[in-house]
Design an enzyme around this catalytic site. Structure first.
Site, PDB file in Angstrom:
ATOM      1  N   CYS A   1       0.814  -1.213   0.000  1.00  0.00           N
ATOM      2  CA  CYS A   1       0.000   0.000   0.000  1.00  0.00           C
ATOM      3  C   CYS A   1       0.857   1.277   0.000  1.00  0.00           C
ATOM      4  O   CYS A   1       1.496   1.564  -0.999  1.00  0.00           O
ATOM      5  CB  CYS A   1      -0.992  -0.059   1.165  1.00  0.00           C
ATOM      6  SG  CYS A   1      -2.458   0.909   0.826  1.00  0.00           S
TER       7      CYS A   1
ATOM      8  N   HIS B   1      -3.297  -5.009   1.775  1.00  0.00           N
ATOM      9  CA  HIS B   1      -2.633  -5.242   3.068  1.00  0.00           C
ATOM     10  C   HIS B   1      -2.566  -6.740   3.405  1.00  0.00           C
ATOM     11  O   HIS B   1      -3.439  -7.231   4.140  1.00  0.00           O
ATOM     12  CB  HIS B   1      -3.412  -4.528   4.175  1.00  0.00           C
ATOM     13  CG  HIS B   1      -3.189  -3.057   4.210  1.00  0.00           C
ATOM     14  ND1 HIS B   1      -2.296  -2.461   5.059  1.00  0.00           N
ATOM     15  CD2 HIS B   1      -3.731  -2.058   3.486  1.00  0.00           C
ATOM     16  CE1 HIS B   1      -2.307  -1.153   4.879  1.00  0.00           C
ATOM     17  NE2 HIS B   1      -3.169  -0.882   3.921  1.00  0.00           N
TER      18      HIS B   1
ATOM     19  N   GLU C   1      -0.812  -8.219   5.487  1.00  0.00           N
ATOM     20  CA  GLU C   1      -0.513  -8.450   6.914  1.00  0.00           C
ATOM     21  C   GLU C   1      -1.778  -8.469   7.774  1.00  0.00           C
ATOM     22  O   GLU C   1      -1.732  -8.855   8.930  1.00  0.00           O
ATOM     23  CB  GLU C   1       0.479  -7.389   7.417  1.00  0.00           C
ATOM     24  CG  GLU C   1      -0.082  -6.012   7.716  1.00  0.00           C
ATOM     25  CD  GLU C   1      -0.397  -5.175   6.468  1.00  0.00           C
ATOM     26  OE1 GLU C   1      -0.320  -5.694   5.335  1.00  0.00           O
ATOM     27  OE2 GLU C   1      -0.747  -3.990   6.641  1.00  0.00           O
TER      28      GLU C   1
HETATM   29  N1  GLN Z   1      -3.828   6.377   1.037  1.00  0.00           N
HETATM   30  C1  GLN Z   1      -2.515   6.114   1.565  1.00  0.00           C
HETATM   31  C2  GLN Z   1      -1.454   6.942   0.848  1.00  0.00           C
HETATM   32  O1  GLN Z   1      -1.718   7.513  -0.158  1.00  0.00           O
HETATM   33  C3  GLN Z   1      -2.170   4.653   1.477  1.00  0.00           C
HETATM   34  C4  GLN Z   1      -3.155   3.859   2.294  1.00  0.00           C
HETATM   35  C5  GLN Z   1      -2.600   2.638   2.952  1.00  0.00           C
HETATM   36  O2  GLN Z   1      -1.391   2.432   3.071  1.00  0.00           O
HETATM   37  N2  GLN Z   1      -3.503   1.835   3.440  1.00  0.00           N
HETATM   38  O3  GLN Z   1      -0.362   7.030   1.313  1.00  0.00           O
END
Ligand code: GLN
Length: 189
Positions: A79, A169, A171
Site C-alpha cells: 500500500c 494489506h 498483513e
Molecule cells: N492512502 C494512503 C497513501 O496515499 C495509502 C493507504 C494505505 O497504506 N492503506 O499514502
C-alpha cells in the site's frame, strides 16, 4: 535471518507478527542508526505515504535505505510502501525511493470504494484475501516489471528484481503466503 520493518508510521506491527509466525526475527527501523543494523530483508508497511516520506527525510533514513534497496536487499512493500518505491505517482509530485519503475495512483479507488475486500489470484501464490484500504493501484509498468496480480483490470501487485509490491494489506488477513515469498527471496539471494 532478520527482516527489518520500517516503523516510523503505519501498520508495521502486523507485519512483524506475520514474520514472527514464520519464525523470522524482526528489527524495527525508527531512526538513522537502525539502518546500520544487520538485516537481510525489508518491509515497507501501509500507512500514509506523505507522512512516511517526510519522516524518512527528516530522520535521515531515506538515502541509506534507498542504497540498500538498489544494492539488492529483498523488499516487500504494501500500500503506502508501494507508493514509496514507485518512480512515478500520477497524482502527487512527491517521490521517495523511486526504485520501482511503475506509475501509481494514490487513493485510486476514490471515496466510495475507500476500503474493500477482494479474493483474487496472485501469480506464484494462488488465491489470496486482499484487503484494500484507501489503496493505490498501478497505472503502468516499465521494462522488467512483472505483473503479479490484477483486480478488475487494475494492476495491484508487481515484482521487479529484488522488490515485490502490492496495493493491499496482506498483513491484515492472517494469510502469510506473501511474507513467505519474501523469506524465499532472502533465502535464494
Ligand atoms: N492512502 C494512503 C497513501 O496515499 C495509502 C493507504 C494505505 O497504506 N492503506 O499514502
Amino acid at each position: 535471518m532478520k527482516v527489518a520493518v520500517l516503523a516510523v508510521q503505519g501498520a508495521f506491527i502486523e507485519h512483524e507478527k506475520a514474520l514472527e509466525r514464520l519464525g523470522v526475527e524482526t528489527v524495527e527501523l525508527r531512526k538513522a542508526e537502525d539502518v546500520e543494523k544487520d538485516f537481510d530483508g525489508l518491509v515497507l508497511p501501509g500507512g500514509e505515504s506523505t507522512v512516511q516520506t517526510h519522516l524518512l527525510k527528516e530522520l535521515c533514513m531515506l538515502e541509506s535505505l534507498k542504497k540498500k534497496i538498489e544494492e539488492g536487499i529483498p523488499v516487500l512493500a504494501t500500500c503506502a510502501g508501494l507508493i514509496l518505491l514507485a518512480q512515478n505517482v500520477s497524482n502527487d509530485e512527491k517521490r521517495c525511493f523511486s526504485t520501482l519503475p511503475v506509475t501509481v495512483k494514490r487513493n485510486a479507488y476514490g471515496r466510495q470504494l475507500g476500503s474493500f475486500y477482494y479474493e483474487g489470484e496472485i501469480e506464484g501464490i494462488g488465491r489470496f484475501p486482499m484487503e484494500f484500504i484507501r489503496a493505490p493501484y498501478i497505472e503502468s509498468v516499465g521494462d522488467g516489471v512483472k505483473v503479479l496480480a490484477e483486480v478488475e483490470g487494475k494492476i495491484v501487485g508487481v515484482s521487479f528484481r529484488n522488490q515485490i509490491a502490492f496495493s493491499f494489506h496482506p498483513e491484515l488477513t492472517g494469510n502469510d503466503a506473501i511474507h513467505k515469498k519474501l523469506v524465499e527471496m532472502i533465502q535464494s539471494r
